[in-house]
Design a protein around this motif. Structure first.
Motif, mmCIF file in Angstrom:
data_model
loop_
_atom_site.group_PDB
_atom_site.id
_atom_site.type_symbol
_atom_site.label_atom_id
_atom_site.label_comp_id
_atom_site.label_asym_id
_atom_site.label_seq_id
_atom_site.Cartn_x
_atom_site.Cartn_y
_atom_site.Cartn_z
ATOM 1 N N LEU A 134 0.857 -1.143 -0.060
ATOM 2 C CA LEU A 134 -0.037 -0.069 -0.039
ATOM 3 C C LEU A 134 0.901 1.228 -0.033
ATOM 4 C CD1 LEU A 134 -2.696 1.358 0.278
ATOM 5 C CD2 LEU A 134 -2.800 1.284 2.780
ATOM 6 N N GLN A 135 1.943 1.326 0.641
ATOM 7 C CA GLN A 135 2.806 2.358 0.806
ATOM 8 C C GLN A 135 3.566 2.483 -0.441
ATOM 9 O OE1 GLN A 135 2.482 4.587 3.434
ATOM 10 N NE2 GLN A 135 1.251 3.065 4.196
ATOM 11 N N LEU A 136 4.022 1.454 -1.308
ATOM 12 C CA LEU A 136 4.604 1.761 -2.558
ATOM 13 C C LEU A 136 3.644 2.403 -3.380
ATOM 14 C CD1 LEU A 136 6.768 -1.611 -2.753
ATOM 15 C CD2 LEU A 136 7.577 0.893 -2.235
ATOM 16 N N ALA A 137 2.382 1.732 -3.481
ATOM 17 C CA ALA A 137 1.513 2.386 -4.607
ATOM 18 C C ALA A 137 1.231 3.561 -4.085
ATOM 19 C CB ALA A 137 0.055 1.402 -4.397
ATOM 20 N N ILE A 138 0.905 4.001 -2.666
ATOM 21 C CA ILE A 138 0.818 5.644 -2.493
ATOM 22 C C ILE A 138 1.826 6.379 -3.011
ATOM 23 C CG2 ILE A 138 0.501 7.176 -0.730
ATOM 24 C CD1 ILE A 138 -0.733 4.867 0.802
ATOM 25 N N ALA A 139 3.233 5.806 -2.623
ATOM 26 C CA ALA A 139 4.269 6.769 -3.129
ATOM 27 C C ALA A 139 4.551 7.099 -4.542
ATOM 28 C CB ALA A 139 5.622 6.053 -2.652
ATOM 29 N N ILE A 140 4.080 5.793 -5.423
ATOM 30 C CA ILE A 140 4.367 5.710 -6.693
ATOM 31 C C ILE A 140 3.536 7.050 -7.262
ATOM 32 C CG2 ILE A 140 3.737 4.675 -9.161
ATOM 33 C CD1 ILE A 140 4.678 2.100 -7.504
ATOM 34 N N THR A 141 2.226 7.160 -6.852
ATOM 35 C CA THR A 141 1.125 8.265 -7.395
ATOM 36 C C THR A 141 0.984 9.605 -6.891
ATOM 37 O OG1 THR A 141 -0.464 7.342 -5.858
ATOM 38 C CG2 THR A 141 -0.271 6.202 -8.189
ATOM 39 N N GLY A 142 1.783 9.718 -5.719
ATOM 40 C CA GLY A 142 2.022 11.025 -5.239
ATOM 41 C C GLY A 142 2.935 11.195 -4.227
ATOM 42 N N ASN A 143 3.399 12.629 -3.742
ATOM 43 C CA ASN A 143 4.377 12.840 -3.188
ATOM 44 C C ASN A 143 4.129 13.239 -1.654
ATOM 45 O OD1 ASN A 143 6.838 13.911 -2.023
ATOM 46 N ND2 ASN A 143 7.231 15.251 -3.734
ATOM 47 N N TYR A 144 4.579 12.206 -0.852
ATOM 48 C CA TYR A 144 4.126 12.503 0.649
ATOM 49 C C TYR A 144 5.429 12.716 1.327
ATOM 50 C CZ TYR A 144 -0.549 11.438 -0.416
ATOM 51 O OH TYR A 144 -1.957 11.530 -0.950
ATOM 52 N N CYS A 145 6.508 13.178 0.681
ATOM 53 C CA CYS A 145 7.957 13.297 1.324
ATOM 54 C C CYS A 145 8.320 11.965 1.736
ATOM 55 C CB CYS A 145 7.744 14.368 2.585
ATOM 56 S SG CYS A 145 9.265 15.002 3.125
ATOM 57 N N PHE A 146 8.993 12.001 3.103
ATOM 58 C CA PHE A 146 9.205 10.501 3.417
ATOM 59 C C PHE A 146 8.545 9.794 4.257
ATOM 60 C CE2 PHE A 146 10.397 13.912 6.340
ATOM 61 C CZ PHE A 146 9.730 13.519 7.470
ATOM 62 N N PHE A 147 7.205 10.025 4.193
ATOM 63 C CA PHE A 147 6.166 9.269 4.853
ATOM 64 C C PHE A 147 6.092 7.929 4.618
ATOM 65 C CE2 PHE A 147 1.699 8.005 5.388
ATOM 66 C CZ PHE A 147 1.419 8.046 6.630
ATOM 67 N N ASN A 148 6.018 7.579 3.444
ATOM 68 C CA ASN A 148 5.973 6.195 2.869
ATOM 69 C C ASN A 148 7.164 5.284 3.403
ATOM 70 O OD1 ASN A 148 4.391 7.949 0.273
ATOM 71 N ND2 ASN A 148 3.273 6.528 1.584
ATOM 72 N N LEU A 149 8.212 6.012 3.141
ATOM 73 C CA LEU A 149 9.634 5.119 3.408
ATOM 74 C C LEU A 149 9.586 5.013 4.945
ATOM 75 C CD1 LEU A 149 12.167 4.200 2.703
ATOM 76 C CD2 LEU A 149 13.144 6.678 2.953
ATOM 77 N N LEU A 150 9.226 6.041 5.795
ATOM 78 C CA LEU A 150 9.149 5.817 7.212
ATOM 79 C C LEU A 150 8.381 4.650 7.590
ATOM 80 C CD1 LEU A 150 10.317 6.567 10.037
ATOM 81 C CD2 LEU A 150 8.821 8.482 10.000
ATOM 82 N N THR A 151 7.092 4.492 7.131
ATOM 83 C CA THR A 151 6.237 3.585 7.493
ATOM 84 C C THR A 151 6.771 2.292 6.867
ATOM 85 O OG1 THR A 151 4.434 5.182 6.834
ATOM 86 C CG2 THR A 151 3.905 2.712 7.061
ATOM 87 N N ILE A 152 7.435 1.955 5.651
ATOM 88 C CA ILE A 152 8.075 0.687 5.485
ATOM 89 C C ILE A 152 9.028 0.350 6.343
ATOM 90 C CG2 ILE A 152 9.300 -0.106 3.505
ATOM 91 C CD1 ILE A 152 7.911 1.463 1.512
ATOM 92 N N ALA A 153 9.908 1.337 6.778
ATOM 93 C CA ALA A 153 10.945 1.132 7.899
ATOM 94 C C ALA A 153 10.282 0.456 9.006
ATOM 95 C CB ALA A 153 11.496 2.270 8.201
ATOM 96 N N LEU A 154 9.270 0.925 9.309
ATOM 97 C CA LEU A 154 8.489 0.200 10.808
ATOM 98 C C LEU A 154 7.900 -0.926 10.188
ATOM 99 C CD1 LEU A 154 6.516 3.388 11.925
ATOM 100 C CD2 LEU A 154 8.410 2.176 13.056
ATOM 101 N N CYS A 155 7.830 -1.414 9.024
ATOM 102 C CA CYS A 155 7.350 -2.678 8.762
ATOM 103 C C CYS A 155 8.464 -3.686 8.685
ATOM 104 C CB CYS A 155 6.524 -2.477 7.262
ATOM 105 S SG CYS A 155 4.952 -1.850 7.425
ATOM 106 N N LEU A 156 9.878 -3.143 8.663
ATOM 107 C CA LEU A 156 10.612 -4.104 8.664
ATOM 108 C C LEU A 156 10.731 -4.690 10.269
ATOM 109 C CD1 LEU A 156 13.612 -1.845 7.144
ATOM 110 C CD2 LEU A 156 12.181 -3.888 6.310
#
Length: 459
Positions: free
Chosen positions: A391-413
């Motif tokens: 979901l975070q990758l799909a959001i990041a591909i279509t819009g610019n939310y700064c580092f929000f998606n990357l930080l959420t993915i980091a928490l998923c690790l």
């Protein structure tokens, strides 16, 4: 069996006896063996039942049997709780068994049901945990989460550094010096606590650049695993100072999430100055910090979904306390109105209407239902991680939310445990290191059997 029963030749160390021919039992004994960490010995009844003629062989076939050093015998759920009480984190089970009305009865009822349906229980275990049900370790997640967080910090500081003068500098849009002066004049000394920032000491452009530069430097140190806890402390203070100074420019959801994550990560990071060698002992991950970081991910996702349904906007399909497929129209407008749509947003907007509705429903499921699997056993937890990352990758591909998606993915690790990686890569080293005491447990079990033989001979 009456827990007052005793054996004539008690073992030198508490002993748990189990059915060595039961595949389900074998898996969970491995888990308990790690939890008890050498405080309890384990042996299949096929090898040791003759040492304790006081216990009927049928009892060994029905349930596990626990014998303490005094020779007292416990069986079934009582035996399990009794054995686990040697670990401080598990003492509450034994206490509950003894003091909470109904807890013992429910525990024994559940144990007996599983004992009568071991094949079914084994299948459920395989479905939820896989082949390894031992307590999970997170050495890989620990290392790479901190590096991912350092990368997020680096992006945040670099992107802010090149804009800081124009945003809150002395000649910027919202000068920080004017903001702090006005706040102090209106509120007084309490302003320091309401607006915690180092800019109270110096609000010049040079100091703003110093804060950004410090953030970049310590982000790089954290990536290299140099003084991780100290680096995270400096990063948190620097970004907190800049977020207050940034006023409306740094009050977005991702800025708050970075501060929350960065603060908890201080207690998650190892207290060391230099990176440890590959052969150095691996320290356990802080369970409290791990829980808080997982809870932060849970809160982020769950509240993101709840706020959509409680917003009163019918485009999320929630009308009059029920869902309506035809009303799932949020993506009819989202791709036009989101921050800085990418070229892929144009293509996404051209998808069929049914696909947009499905995407809205998928988003709600991932945000409201999937977060509960963060607390589930390994396989559901990994599925949750995969869905949230997708979901975070799909959001990041279509819009610019700064580092929000990357930080959420980091928490998923943090949802990926070492056993999962070991299955994907048998050469994965940290898992082997963390399980290094497994051989010593087997050795101590053999030693215990030898002691039992000698005890019987002396008797």
């Amino acid at each position: 069996m009456n827990s007052q029963m005793r054996v004539a030749n008690p073992p030198p160390k508490p002993l748990m006896i189990w059915d060595g021919e039961c595949h389900f039992c074998r898996r969970w004994i491995e888990r308990w063996r790690e939890i008890t960490a050498g405080e309890v010995e384990y042996a299949p009844y096929q090898e040791i039942a003759d040492r304790f003629p006081e216990i009927p062989r049928e009892q060994f076939q029905r349930s596990v049997v626990y014998i303490d050093k005094s020779g007292q015998v416990f069986v079934a759920a009582e035996a399990v709780y009794r054995s686990l009480r040697c670990r401080p984190s598990k003492k509450w089970l034994w206490w509950s068994y003894q003091h909470i009305p109904g807890f013992a009865a429910v525990s024994e009822l559940g144990y007996n049901f599983i004992a009568r349906h071991r094949g079914f229980a084994s299948a459920i275990t395989q479905l939820l945990w896989g082949k390894d049900v031992r307590p999970p370790t997170y050495f890989w997640a620990h290392r790479w989460f901190l590096r991912a967080l350092a990368l997020v910090y680096l992006i945040a500081f670099v992107s802010l550094w090149i804009q800081i003068d124009g945003l809150v500098g002395s000649n910027g849009i919202l000068p920080i010096s004017d903001y702090l002066s006005l706040a102090h004049r209106e509120i007084g000394y309490k302003t320091v606590w309401i607006l915690p920032t180092l800019c109270w000491f110096n609000s010049s452009n040079g100091f703003l650049h110093f804060l950004c530069g410090s953030g970049v430097l310590f982000s790089l140190l954290l990536i290299c695993r140099i003084a991780p806890a100290i680096s995270l402390g400096v990063l948190f203070v620097s970004y907190l100072s800049l977020s207050v100074a940034g006023q409306a420019f740094l009050s977005f959801q991702w800025d708050i999430l970075l501060l929350e994550t960065g603060f908890v990560a201080i207690f998650f990071a190892p207290w060391q100055l230099w990176p440890r060698s590959a052969t150095a002992a691996i320290r356990p991950v802080s369970p409290v910090a791990m829980f808080l970081l997982k809870f932060l991910l849970f809160k982020l996702m769950f509240m993101s979904g709840v706020v959509k349904l409680t917003s009163g906007d019918n485009c999320w399909g929630w009308i009059n306390h029920s869902f309506h497929w035809s009303a799932l129209t949020a993506l009819d407008y989202h791709y036009w109105t989101q921050p800085l749509p990418t070229v892929f947003a144009w293509f996404a907007d051209k998808h069929p209407e049914w696909f947009k509705k499905f995407s809205v429903a998928f988003c709600l499921v991932v945000e409201i239902i999937v977060p509960f699997f963060i607390w589930a056993p390994r396989r559901p937890r990994l599925i949750a991680a995969g869905l949230i990352i997708f979901l975070q990758l799909a959001i990041a591909i279509t819009g610019n939310y700064c580092f929000f998606n990357l930080l959420t993915i980091a928490l998923c690790l943090l949802l990926i445990d070492d056993a999962s990686l070991r299955r994907a890569s048998p050469t994965y080293a940290p898992v082997a290191a963390s399980r290094g005491n497994h051989r010593s447990h087997r050795h101590s079990a053999v030693k215990s059997l030898a002691l039992l033989h000698r005890t019987e001979a002396r008797g």
